[in-house]
Motif scaffolding. Structure first.
Motif, short mmCIF file in Angstrom:
data_model
loop_
_atom_site.label_atom_id
_atom_site.label_comp_id
_atom_site.label_asym_id
_atom_site.label_seq_id
_atom_site.Cartn_x
_atom_site.Cartn_y
_atom_site.Cartn_z
N PHE A 20 0.83 -1.20 0.00
CA PHE A 20 0.00 0.00 0.00
C PHE A 20 0.87 1.25 0.00
N SER A 21 1.86 1.29 0.88
CA SER A 21 2.71 2.47 1.00
C SER A 21 3.51 2.72 -0.27
N VAL A 22 4.09 1.67 -0.83
CA VAL A 22 4.85 1.82 -2.07
C VAL A 22 3.92 2.27 -3.20
N ALA A 23 2.75 1.68 -3.28
CA ALA A 23 1.78 2.07 -4.31
C ALA A 23 1.34 3.51 -4.12
N LEU A 39 0.78 -3.37 -11.27
CA LEU A 39 1.22 -3.31 -9.87
C LEU A 39 0.35 -4.17 -8.96
N GLY A 40 -0.97 -4.05 -9.10
CA GLY A 40 -1.86 -4.84 -8.26
C GLY A 40 -1.64 -6.34 -8.46
N PHE A 41 -1.51 -6.75 -9.72
CA PHE A 41 -1.31 -8.16 -10.02
C PHE A 41 0.04 -8.65 -9.50
N MET A 145 -4.88 -3.81 -1.58
CA MET A 145 -4.24 -2.68 -0.89
C MET A 145 -3.35 -1.89 -1.86
N THR A 146 -2.75 -2.57 -2.82
CA THR A 146 -1.95 -1.89 -3.84
C THR A 146 -2.82 -0.94 -4.66
N LEU A 147 -3.97 -1.43 -5.10
CA LEU A 147 -4.88 -0.60 -5.89
C LEU A 147 -5.37 0.60 -5.08
N ALA A 148 -5.66 0.37 -3.81
CA ALA A 148 -6.09 1.47 -2.94
C ALA A 148 -4.98 2.51 -2.79
N GLY A 149 -3.74 2.07 -2.61
CA GLY A 149 -2.62 3.00 -2.48
C GLY A 149 -2.40 3.80 -3.75
N LEU A 150 -2.47 3.15 -4.91
CA LEU A 150 -2.33 3.87 -6.18
C LEU A 150 -3.40 4.94 -6.33
#
Length: 182
Positions: A20-23, A39-41, A145-150
Motif C-alpha cells: 500500500f505504502s509503495v503504491a 502493480l496490483g497483479f 491494498m496496492t490498488l487502494a494505495g495507487l
C-alpha cells in the motif's frame, strides 16, 4: 496449531501495508496506462508466492533468510526512493517520470514489498501449517491494498502536485528504515 481466517487476514493486512505504502508513492507520480493492473497483479502475486517459497525452504535455511531479508528489502526501497526524489526534483517536464510498473522496477518493488511474506512462509514451514490458503489470502489482500494505495496517491497528486512524489520517495525511506530495524 491452526490459524483462523481472522488471524490470517490480520497478517495479510500487515504484510500488505508495505505494498500500500509503495503504491501510494508510485500513485503520486505520473499515471501510465495499465499501471494499476500490473502493480496490483504483481504485488499480489509476489505476496502469494513468497510464503509458499518460504514454507518450502523454512526448515532448511530459515535462519539465514531471516538474517538477510530486511537488508535486501531496505536496500531496494532506498535506491528506488532516492530515484523517485531525484526525478521529482530534477526531471524535465517532458520526462515526468519512469513507469515503475514495468521491467526491473516492477520486479524490484515486488520483491521488496513481499520479502517479509517470505519470513511468514518460513514461520509456517517451521510450524507445519499449510501455506496454501494463507498465501492466497495474503496475495489477494496485497493486490487490493496496492490498488487502494495507487488511487489515493493519484488523488493526493491532483490536490498537492509534485511535492507528493517527493513525499512518496521519503515514505519509501521510512519503510526501508522500518524493515532494517526489524
Amino acid at each position: 496449531m491452526e490459524l483462523n481466517v481472522w488471524q490470517v487476514f490480520l497478517v495479510a493486512v500487515a504484510l500488505g501495508a508495505d505494498a500500500f505504502s509503495v503504491a501510494l508513492g508510485i500513485g503520486s507520480g505520473k499515471a501510465f496506462r495499465g499501471q494499476s493492473f500490473r502493480l496490483g497483479f504483481h504485488f499480489g502475486l509476489f505476496q502469494f508466492l513468497m510464503p509458499l517459497i518460504g514454507f518450502f525452504i523454512g526448515s532448511n535455511v530459515g535462519g539465514f533468510v531471516e538474517q538477510w531479508d530486511h537488508w535486501i528489502a531496505s536496500g531496494i526501497l532506498v535506491v528506488i526512493g532516492m530515484h523517485m526524489i531525484k526525478e521529482a526534483i530534477w526531471s524535465e517536464a517532458e520526462d515526468d517520470s519512469i513507469d515503475r510498473s514495468r521491467g526491473w522496477n516492477l520486479v524490484s518493488l515486488s520483491v521488496a514489498t513481499s520479502i517479509d511474506a517470505l519470513a511468514v512462509g518460513i514461520a509456517l514451514g517451521m510450524t507445519g501449517i499449510s501455506p496454501w490458503w494463507p498465501s492466497l489470502l495474503i496475495g489477494l489482500v496485497a493486490g487490493v491494498m496496492t490498488l487502494a494505495g495507487l488511487n489515493l496517491g493519484r488523488r493526493l497528486r491532483k490536490i498537492f502536485g509534485q511535492i507528493v512524489e517527493v513525499i512518496g520517495g521519503i515514505l519509501l525511506f521510512f519503510i526501508a528504515a522500518k524493515m532494517f530495524v526489524m
